[in-house]
Design a protein around this motif. Structure first.
Motif, PDB file in Angstrom:
ATOM      1  N   ALA A 173      31.620  64.681  37.416  1.00 45.96           N
ATOM      2  CA  ALA A 173      30.390  64.339  36.697  1.00 45.96           C
ATOM      3  C   ALA A 173      29.824  63.005  37.184  1.00 45.96           C
ATOM      4  CB  ALA A 173      30.669  64.270  35.192  1.00 45.96           C
ATOM      5  N   TRP A 174      30.701  62.045  37.424  1.00 44.43           N
ATOM      6  CA  TRP A 174      30.255  60.732  37.905  1.00 44.43           C
ATOM      7  C   TRP A 174      29.608  60.867  39.279  1.00 44.43           C
ATOM      8  CZ3 TRP A 174      31.882  55.683  35.726  1.00 44.43           C
ATOM      9  CH2 TRP A 174      31.430  54.591  36.479  1.00 44.43           C
ATOM     10  N   LYS A 175      30.285  61.548  40.203  1.00 42.14           N
ATOM     11  CA  LYS A 175      29.776  61.686  41.568  1.00 42.14           C
ATOM     12  C   LYS A 175      28.471  62.464  41.636  1.00 42.14           C
ATOM     13  CE  LYS A 175      34.325  61.140  43.660  1.00 42.14           C
ATOM     14  NZ  LYS A 175      35.469  61.801  44.342  1.00 42.14           N
ATOM     15  N   LYS A 176      28.272  63.397  40.705  1.00 43.24           N
ATOM     16  CA  LYS A 176      27.030  64.182  40.677  1.00 43.24           C
ATOM     17  C   LYS A 176      25.808  63.320  40.363  1.00 43.24           C
ATOM     18  CE  LYS A 176      28.895  68.736  39.509  1.00 43.24           C
ATOM     19  NZ  LYS A 176      29.065  69.760  38.433  1.00 43.24           N
ATOM     20  N   THR A 177      26.050  62.157  39.763  1.00 42.38           N
ATOM     21  CA  THR A 177      24.927  61.263  39.453  1.00 42.38           C
ATOM     22  C   THR A 177      24.471  60.507  40.694  1.00 42.38           C
ATOM     23  OG1 THR A 177      26.329  59.336  38.903  1.00 42.38           O
ATOM     24  CG2 THR A 177      25.862  60.917  37.121  1.00 42.38           C
TER      25      THR A 177
ATOM     26  N   VAL B 158      41.665  59.641  30.454  1.00 44.60           N
ATOM     27  CA  VAL B 158      41.435  60.217  31.782  1.00 44.60           C
ATOM     28  C   VAL B 158      42.743  60.254  32.565  1.00 44.60           C
ATOM     29  CG1 VAL B 158      40.296  59.830  34.011  1.00 44.60           C
ATOM     30  CG2 VAL B 158      39.012  59.547  31.891  1.00 44.60           C
ATOM     31  N   TYR B 159      43.527  59.185  32.446  1.00 47.25           N
ATOM     32  CA  TYR B 159      44.806  59.097  33.167  1.00 47.25           C
ATOM     33  C   TYR B 159      45.787  60.169  32.691  1.00 47.25           C
ATOM     34  CZ  TYR B 159      49.324  57.121  34.582  1.00 47.25           C
ATOM     35  OH  TYR B 159      50.585  56.940  35.101  1.00 47.25           O
ATOM     36  N   MET B 160      45.771  60.467  31.400  1.00 47.88           N
ATOM     37  CA  MET B 160      46.751  61.395  30.827  1.00 47.88           C
ATOM     38  C   MET B 160      46.381  62.871  30.964  1.00 47.88           C
ATOM     39  SD  MET B 160      47.932  59.650  27.284  1.00 47.88           S
ATOM     40  CE  MET B 160      48.589  57.996  27.216  1.00 47.88           C
ATOM     41  N   ASP B 161      45.108  63.146  31.170  1.00 49.43           N
ATOM     42  CA  ASP B 161      44.653  64.536  31.177  1.00 49.43           C
ATOM     43  C   ASP B 161      44.030  64.892  32.524  1.00 49.43           C
ATOM     44  OD1 ASP B 161      43.323  66.960  30.793  1.00 49.43           O
ATOM     45  OD2 ASP B 161      42.935  66.552  28.689  1.00 49.43           O
ATOM     46  N   PRO B 162      44.751  65.617  33.391  1.00 51.81           N
ATOM     47  CA  PRO B 162      44.244  65.974  34.726  1.00 51.81           C
ATOM     48  C   PRO B 162      42.916  66.722  34.698  1.00 51.81           C
ATOM     49  CG  PRO B 162      46.589  66.419  34.576  1.00 51.81           C
ATOM     50  CD  PRO B 162      46.120  66.100  33.190  1.00 51.81           C
ATOM     51  N   GLU B 163      42.740  67.611  33.722  1.00 54.57           N
ATOM     52  CA  GLU B 163      41.490  68.375  33.629  1.00 54.57           C
ATOM     53  C   GLU B 163      40.314  67.459  33.287  1.00 54.57           C
ATOM     54  OE1 GLU B 163      41.610  71.779  31.116  1.00 54.57           O
ATOM     55  OE2 GLU B 163      43.363  72.643  32.102  1.00 54.57           O
ATOM     56  N   LEU B 164      40.550  66.546  32.357  1.00 54.68           N
ATOM     57  CA  LEU B 164      39.506  65.598  31.977  1.00 54.68           C
ATOM     58  C   LEU B 164      39.194  64.671  33.148  1.00 54.68           C
ATOM     59  CD1 LEU B 164      37.699  64.580  29.678  1.00 54.68           C
ATOM     60  CD2 LEU B 164      39.519  62.992  29.046  1.00 54.68           C
ATOM     61  N   ALA B 165      40.225  64.275  33.866  1.00 52.28           N
ATOM     62  CA  ALA B 165      40.044  63.403  35.030  1.00 52.28           C
ATOM     63  C   ALA B 165      39.190  64.094  36.098  1.00 52.28           C
ATOM     64  CB  ALA B 165      41.400  63.013  35.611  1.00 52.28           C
TER      65      ALA B 165
ATOM     66  N   GLU C 112      25.856  57.932  30.548  1.00 51.89           N
ATOM     67  CA  GLU C 112      25.968  59.225  29.862  1.00 51.89           C
ATOM     68  C   GLU C 112      27.322  59.877  30.136  1.00 51.89           C
ATOM     69  OE1 GLU C 112      24.178  60.073  33.928  1.00 51.89           O
ATOM     70  OE2 GLU C 112      24.048  58.514  32.405  1.00 51.89           O
ATOM     71  N   VAL C 113      27.880  59.636  31.333  1.00 55.32           N
ATOM     72  CA  VAL C 113      29.199  60.192  31.683  1.00 55.32           C
ATOM     73  C   VAL C 113      30.292  59.462  30.909  1.00 55.32           C
ATOM     74  CG1 VAL C 113      30.856  60.585  33.553  1.00 55.32           C
ATOM     75  CG2 VAL C 113      28.406  60.915  33.968  1.00 55.32           C
ATOM     76  N   VAL C 114      30.152  58.152  30.790  1.00 53.51           N
ATOM     77  CA  VAL C 114      31.117  57.368  30.007  1.00 53.51           C
ATOM     78  C   VAL C 114      31.097  57.822  28.553  1.00 53.51           C
ATOM     79  CG1 VAL C 114      31.685  55.072  29.127  1.00 53.51           C
ATOM     80  CG2 VAL C 114      31.017  55.351  31.515  1.00 53.51           C
ATOM     81  N   GLY C 115      29.902  57.997  28.019  1.00 52.23           N
ATOM     82  CA  GLY C 115      29.785  58.451  26.632  1.00 52.23           C
ATOM     83  C   GLY C 115      30.428  59.810  26.422  1.00 52.23           C
ATOM     84  N   GLU C 116      30.229  60.705  27.380  1.00 49.01           N
ATOM     85  CA  GLU C 116      30.776  62.053  27.266  1.00 49.01           C
ATOM     86  C   GLU C 116      32.295  62.063  27.364  1.00 49.01           C
ATOM     87  OE1 GLU C 116      30.951  66.166  26.775  1.00 49.01           O
ATOM     88  OE2 GLU C 116      29.338  64.750  26.389  1.00 49.01           O
ATOM     89  N   VAL C 117      32.872  61.245  28.248  1.00 46.63           N
ATOM     90  CA  VAL C 117      34.329  61.247  28.389  1.00 46.63           C
ATOM     91  C   VAL C 117      34.989  60.675  27.132  1.00 46.63           C
ATOM     92  CG1 VAL C 117      34.777  58.960  29.456  1.00 46.63           C
ATOM     93  CG2 VAL C 117      36.174  60.916  30.096  1.00 46.63           C
ATOM     94  N   ILE C 118      34.331  59.725  26.489  1.00 52.68           N
ATOM     95  CA  ILE C 118      34.839  59.186  25.222  1.00 52.68           C
ATOM     96  C   ILE C 118      34.758  60.251  24.133  1.00 52.68           C
ATOM     97  CG2 ILE C 118      34.397  57.505  23.378  1.00 52.68           C
ATOM     98  CD1 ILE C 118      35.657  56.222  25.829  1.00 52.68           C
ATOM     99  N   ARG C 119      33.651  60.967  24.103  1.00 56.75           N
ATOM    100  CA  ARG C 119      33.440  61.998  23.085  1.00 56.75           C
ATOM    101  C   ARG C 119      34.411  63.165  23.252  1.00 56.75           C
ATOM    102  NH1 ARG C 119      28.404  61.999  23.492  1.00 56.75           N
ATOM    103  NH2 ARG C 119      28.080  63.684  24.965  1.00 56.75           N
ATOM    104  N   ARG C 120      34.802  63.446  24.476  1.00 58.58           N
ATOM    105  CA  ARG C 120      35.683  64.592  24.754  1.00 58.58           C
ATOM    106  C   ARG C 120      37.148  64.357  24.361  1.00 58.58           C
ATOM    107  NH1 ARG C 120      34.316  68.315  29.888  1.00 58.58           N
ATOM    108  NH2 ARG C 120      32.057  68.438  29.663  1.00 58.58           N
ATOM    109  N   MET C 121      37.474  63.131  23.963  1.00 55.02           N
ATOM    110  CA  MET C 121      38.865  62.836  23.613  1.00 55.02           C
ATOM    111  C   MET C 121      38.947  62.192  22.234  1.00 55.02           C
ATOM    112  SD  MET C 121      41.976  63.234  24.738  1.00 55.02           S
ATOM    113  CE  MET C 121      41.995  63.452  26.507  1.00 55.02           C
ATOM    114  N   PRO C 122      38.764  62.981  21.160  1.00 58.20           N
ATOM    115  CA  PRO C 122      38.946  62.430  19.806  1.00 58.20           C
ATOM    116  C   PRO C 122      40.394  62.006  19.611  1.00 58.20           C
ATOM    117  CG  PRO C 122      38.745  64.824  19.744  1.00 58.20           C
ATOM    118  CD  PRO C 122      38.414  64.405  21.138  1.00 58.20           C
ATOM    119  N   ALA C 123      40.637  61.178  18.630  1.00 55.96           N
ATOM    120  CA  ALA C 123      41.971  60.593  18.438  1.00 55.96           C
ATOM    121  C   ALA C 123      43.070  61.639  18.294  1.00 55.96           C
ATOM    122  CB  ALA C 123      41.962  59.669  17.212  1.00 55.96           C
TER     123      ALA C 123
END
Length: 207
Positions: free
Chosen positions: A100-104, A87-94, A126-137
């Motif tokens: 997504a978090w605030k919408k909950t 999240v820190y490295m990718d402005p778009e992902l951040a 669900e937001v935590v799971g999605e942010v992890i899934r969106r950044m494969p190694a």
């Protein structure tokens, strides 16, 4: 608050029941969405998720002996925390993550890459799971190397600019010094001429 535990099991065992339950719930979500090229272990006194040296031999640039950190969860003194370098490295992902978090409807207490919370109920899992899934190694490594290259380029550019500024300043000082020397020489010459003229006048008057 860094733990001295060397395994995830040992880390969890030393936590009080309420905190252990919260950390385990968050850990379960992370593991369910984590790319296979990441590994879990204890890193920097926290439960960490990182790119092992077998996948990224260069390791973490701040300490190449350490595998490249990606995310971690920890029990701190006054709160629980979820860290996500992706999240820190990718402005778009951040931007997506915050939105997504605030919408909950849940409050987001976030630093650069640290999300602080008191209870697991405060976390939209669900937001935590999605942010992890969106950044494969592979994507994370590419982003990391790109950021590192940009930082080095900026540092190099900044050094060159500083060098030019220093050279310009040195040239200005040299010119200023030369001008002052010329003025002083001119003044000294004028003073000598004046003295000679005065002496000549006095000699003439004495006659």
């Amino acid at each position: 608050m860094q733990s001295k535990a060397t395994t995830v099991a040992a880390y969890l065992k030393e936590l009080p029941e309420d905190r252990r339950s919260a950390i385990e719930s968050l850990r379960e979500v992370i593991l369910a969405n984590l790319d296979g090229d990441y590994e879990e272990g204890v890193q920097y006194g926290m439960i960490g998720y990182y790119v092992p040296h077998r996948v990224f031999p260069a390791g973490y640039h701040c300490d190449p002996k350490q595998p490249l950190p990606f995310a971690s969860i920890a029990s701190q003194k006054n709160h629980l925390a979820f860290y996500c370098m992706g999240v820190y490295m990718d402005p778009e992902l951040a931007a997506w993550f915050e939105s997504a978090w605030k919408k909950t409807g849940k409050k987001l207490d976030m630093g650069k890459s640290c999300i602080r919370f008191k209870r697991i109920e405060d976390v939209p899992l669900e937001v935590v799971g999605e942010v992890i899934r969106r950044m494969p190694a592979a994507a994370y490594i590419a982003r990391y190397e790109g950021n590192l290259h940009t930082q080095k380029a900026r540092a190099k550019s900044g050094g060159a600019a500083a060098g030019k500024k220093t050279a310009k300043s040195a040239t200005a000082k040299t010119v200023k010094k030369a001008a002052a020397k010329k003025t002083a020489k001119k003044a000294a010459s004028k003073s000598t001429s004046t003295k000679k003229a005065t002496k000549k006048t006095a000699k003439k008057a004495g006659r």
